[in-house]
Scaffold this active site. Structure first.
Site, PDB file in Angstrom:
ATOM      1  N   ARG A 179       3.978  24.301 -58.566  1.00 35.23           N
ATOM      2  CA  ARG A 179       5.352  24.307 -58.150  1.00 35.23           C
ATOM      3  C   ARG A 179       6.253  25.062 -59.318  1.00 35.23           C
ATOM      4  O   ARG A 179       7.009  25.897 -58.859  1.00 35.23           O
ATOM      5  CB  ARG A 179       6.051  22.864 -58.134  1.00 35.23           C
ATOM      6  CG  ARG A 179       5.721  22.343 -56.760  1.00 35.23           C
ATOM      7  CD  ARG A 179       5.713  20.729 -56.886  1.00 35.23           C
ATOM      8  NE  ARG A 179       4.294  20.571 -57.612  1.00 35.23           N
ATOM      9  CZ  ARG A 179       3.074  20.164 -57.029  1.00 35.23           C
ATOM     10  NH1 ARG A 179       3.197  20.195 -55.642  1.00 35.23           N
ATOM     11  NH2 ARG A 179       1.966  19.929 -57.453  1.00 35.23           N
ATOM     12  N   THR A 180       6.058  24.739 -60.572  1.00 38.74           N
ATOM     13  CA  THR A 180       6.883  25.394 -61.573  1.00 38.74           C
ATOM     14  C   THR A 180       6.839  26.865 -61.398  1.00 38.74           C
ATOM     15  O   THR A 180       7.752  27.578 -61.473  1.00 38.74           O
ATOM     16  CB  THR A 180       6.549  24.867 -62.859  1.00 38.74           C
ATOM     17  OG1 THR A 180       6.578  23.269 -62.834  1.00 38.74           O
ATOM     18  CG2 THR A 180       7.552  25.190 -63.970  1.00 38.74           C
TER      19      THR A 180
ATOM     20  N   LYS B 247      -9.360  38.669 -76.817  1.00 41.29           N
ATOM     21  CA  LYS B 247     -10.061  39.694 -77.938  1.00 41.29           C
ATOM     22  C   LYS B 247      -9.153  39.282 -79.442  1.00 41.29           C
ATOM     23  O   LYS B 247      -9.482  39.780 -80.345  1.00 41.29           O
ATOM     24  CB  LYS B 247      -9.373  40.852 -77.787  1.00 41.29           C
ATOM     25  CG  LYS B 247      -9.663  41.803 -76.563  1.00 41.29           C
ATOM     26  CD  LYS B 247      -9.001  43.190 -76.460  1.00 41.29           C
ATOM     27  CE  LYS B 247      -8.881  43.908 -75.344  1.00 41.29           C
ATOM     28  NZ  LYS B 247      -8.017  45.096 -75.066  1.00 41.29           N
TER      29      LYS B 247
ATOM     30  N   ARG C 266       4.836  28.398 -70.234  1.00 41.72           N
ATOM     31  CA  ARG C 266       4.214  27.130 -70.109  1.00 41.72           C
ATOM     32  C   ARG C 266       2.979  27.211 -71.152  1.00 41.72           C
ATOM     33  O   ARG C 266       2.021  28.209 -70.975  1.00 41.72           O
ATOM     34  CB  ARG C 266       3.549  26.561 -68.794  1.00 41.72           C
ATOM     35  CG  ARG C 266       3.058  25.348 -68.775  1.00 41.72           C
ATOM     36  CD  ARG C 266       2.783  24.839 -67.422  1.00 41.72           C
ATOM     37  NE  ARG C 266       3.751  24.122 -66.837  1.00 41.72           N
ATOM     38  CZ  ARG C 266       3.913  23.459 -65.821  1.00 41.72           C
ATOM     39  NH1 ARG C 266       2.765  23.229 -65.217  1.00 41.72           N
ATOM     40  NH2 ARG C 266       4.753  22.896 -65.385  1.00 41.72           N
TER      41      ARG C 266
ATOM     42  N   HIS D 261       9.545  19.192 -70.712  1.00 39.18           N
ATOM     43  CA  HIS D 261       9.779  19.972 -69.511  1.00 39.18           C
ATOM     44  C   HIS D 261      11.285  20.051 -68.859  1.00 39.18           C
ATOM     45  O   HIS D 261      11.284  19.158 -68.054  1.00 39.18           O
ATOM     46  CB  HIS D 261       8.501  19.111 -68.454  1.00 39.18           C
ATOM     47  CG  HIS D 261       8.437  20.143 -67.273  1.00 39.18           C
ATOM     48  ND1 HIS D 261       8.962  21.215 -67.012  1.00 39.18           N
ATOM     49  CD2 HIS D 261       7.450  20.105 -66.361  1.00 39.18           C
ATOM     50  CE1 HIS D 261       8.484  21.735 -65.926  1.00 39.18           C
ATOM     51  NE2 HIS D 261       7.492  21.056 -65.687  1.00 39.18           N
TER      52      HIS D 261
HETATM   53  C1  NCD Z   1       4.435  18.117 -64.217  1.00 46.06           C
HETATM   54  C2  NCD Z   1       3.924  19.079 -65.532  1.00 46.06           C
HETATM   55  O1  NCD Z   1       3.313  19.650 -65.529  1.00 46.06           O
HETATM   56  O2  NCD Z   1       4.225  18.165 -66.548  1.00 46.06           O
HETATM   57  N1  NCD Z   1       4.278  19.069 -63.121  1.00 46.06           N
HETATM   58  C3  NCD Z   1       5.425  19.826 -62.778  1.00 46.06           C
HETATM   59  O3  NCD Z   1       5.894  20.816 -63.470  1.00 46.06           O
HETATM   60  N2  NCD Z   1       6.079  19.342 -61.621  1.00 46.06           N
HETATM   61  C4  NCD Z   1       3.832  16.906 -63.902  1.00 46.06           C
HETATM   62  C5  NCD Z   1       2.420  16.740 -63.918  1.00 46.06           C
HETATM   63  O4  NCD Z   1       1.470  17.650 -64.129  1.00 46.06           O
HETATM   64  O5  NCD Z   1       1.886  15.674 -63.908  1.00 46.06           O
END
Ligand code: NCD
Length: 355
Positions: free
Chosen positions: A83-84, A112, A133, A166
């Protein structure tokens, strides 16, 4: 940000960090939930709703596609994401931003032996925005600090760092809560219950911080002791004078809360995997709970889910997690508009539309 050492940068207090992350009149970073104030949240929600309204017509969609056509974004996801990643990708497409990606670091020079810092410095040479991320907590902040000491201090959006933050998920959660409670006086005074793996879930940590900005909100944390929320969040709630409870009484929380925020077990973080002694089945939301949930209350989940919400809950109008998914894309559109200071163009188009 000017030539500060990492130690100096880390030692800054929150207000100073906020000034550094969000300098007036320049693209800003979105790194931690604590950098946002109430005015920003209100404005972001407004820009989100206006943008959605504009996107309802073909003319509006073409207008949006022109707003950031001259910019490029790099999506650097060193951790799994559905999703993100895709909502940011779709948000870039909505705004006309060209987007590139590294999702698997084994296909990049990190294999590398290049450091992630050097990888990101390379991205900053080609792109105007870095959406990232990373499994290391605080890493997005470190990257923002590192870039601040280079010629290309491009904005960084933290799309999830370690177990700690997050922020963009928290922004979309706030937008979903605000819309859900629009006819009930907004988020103020509501009771939010977080359920599941609160020790390792970064979405809960970021959202709990943002909710402290809404007067009268009480927070309940429902988890087995081994997975309870950390002392840093509890201390912050205490310091802010926010009413909060740590409990294992899931049924009571379902009866009393205005929003139930479910989360999955985050067992990827520990080599030991899920502790078999921690039984989480009693914290699963099932059709039985719908019967005791108030007609005005809602069920949220950042997703992905495992078994903590039964599938037959999805059809209930109080289940909001698929709305959160959709809202996430629009909130990220609005965030990018704010970062590049395009909100006033949204306001102008919206005013013409609704005149
Ligand atoms: C979450 C995350 O990555 O922290 N997912 C997300 O981005 N909606 C929650 C999770 O992974 O449980």
């Amino acid at each position: 940000m000017k030539r500060t050492s990492w130690q100096e940068f880390q030692a800054l207090d929150l207000l100073e960090k906020r000034r550094l992350f969000q300098p007036k009149g320049r693209p800003f970073h979105a790194l931690i939930a604590q950098q946002f104030d109430r005015d920003f949240l209100n404005r972001l929600c407004e820009v989100t709703s206006r943008t959605r309204r504009i996107a309802k017509t073909r003319g509006g969609r073409l207008f949006l596609q022109d707003l950031l056509r001259d910019r490029r974004a790099m999506l650097y996801f060193a951790q799994p994401s559905t999703r993100t990643f895709l909502s940011f990708y779709a948000a870039c497409q909505i705004l006309g931003l060209g987007a590139a990606e590294v999702r698997d670091t084994s296909t990049s020079s990190e294999l590398k032996g290049e450091s992630p810092e050097d990888s990101v410095r390379t991205f900053s040479s080609y792109f105007d925005l870095i959406i990232m991320r990373h499994p290391v907590g605080g890493f997005a902040e470190r990257i923002a600090w590192m870039l601040s000491n280079t010629e290309r201090a491009v904005p960084v959006i933290n799309a999830g760092s370690g177990k700690d933050q997050h922020p963009t998920q928290a922004l979309l959660d706030i937008y979903t809560l605000q819309r859900s409670f629009e006819d009930r006086g907004g988020i103020e005074g509501k009771h939010i219950a977080f359920v599941g793996d609160l020790a390792r879930g970064r979405t809960v940590r970021s959202l709990s911080w943002l909710l402290m900005l809404y007067p009268g909100v009480s927070q309940t944390f429902v988890a087995p002791d081994a997975l309870q929320i950390g002392p840093d969040v509890v201390d912050a709630l205490q310091a802010a004078g926010v009413s909060h409870t740590l409990t294992t009484d899931f049924d009571r929380a379902v009866r009393e809360a205005d929003a139930i925020y479910m989360t999955r077990i985050q067992d990827e973080w520990d080599a030991a995997r899920e502790d078999p002694k921690v039984d989480t089945a009693m914290f699963h939301f099932t059709a039985r709970h719908l019967k005791v949930l108030s007609p005005h209350s809602i069920v949220l989940h950042p997703l992905p889910r495992r078994t903590e919400i039964a599938l037959d809950v999805d059809d209930d109008p109080r289940a909001m997690y698929w709305r959160q998914v959709r809202n996430g894309m629009w909130v990220r559109v609005a965030l990018m508009l704010c970062i590049f200071e395009k909100e006033s163009e949204i306001d102008r188009y919206y005013a013409d539309l609704t005149r």
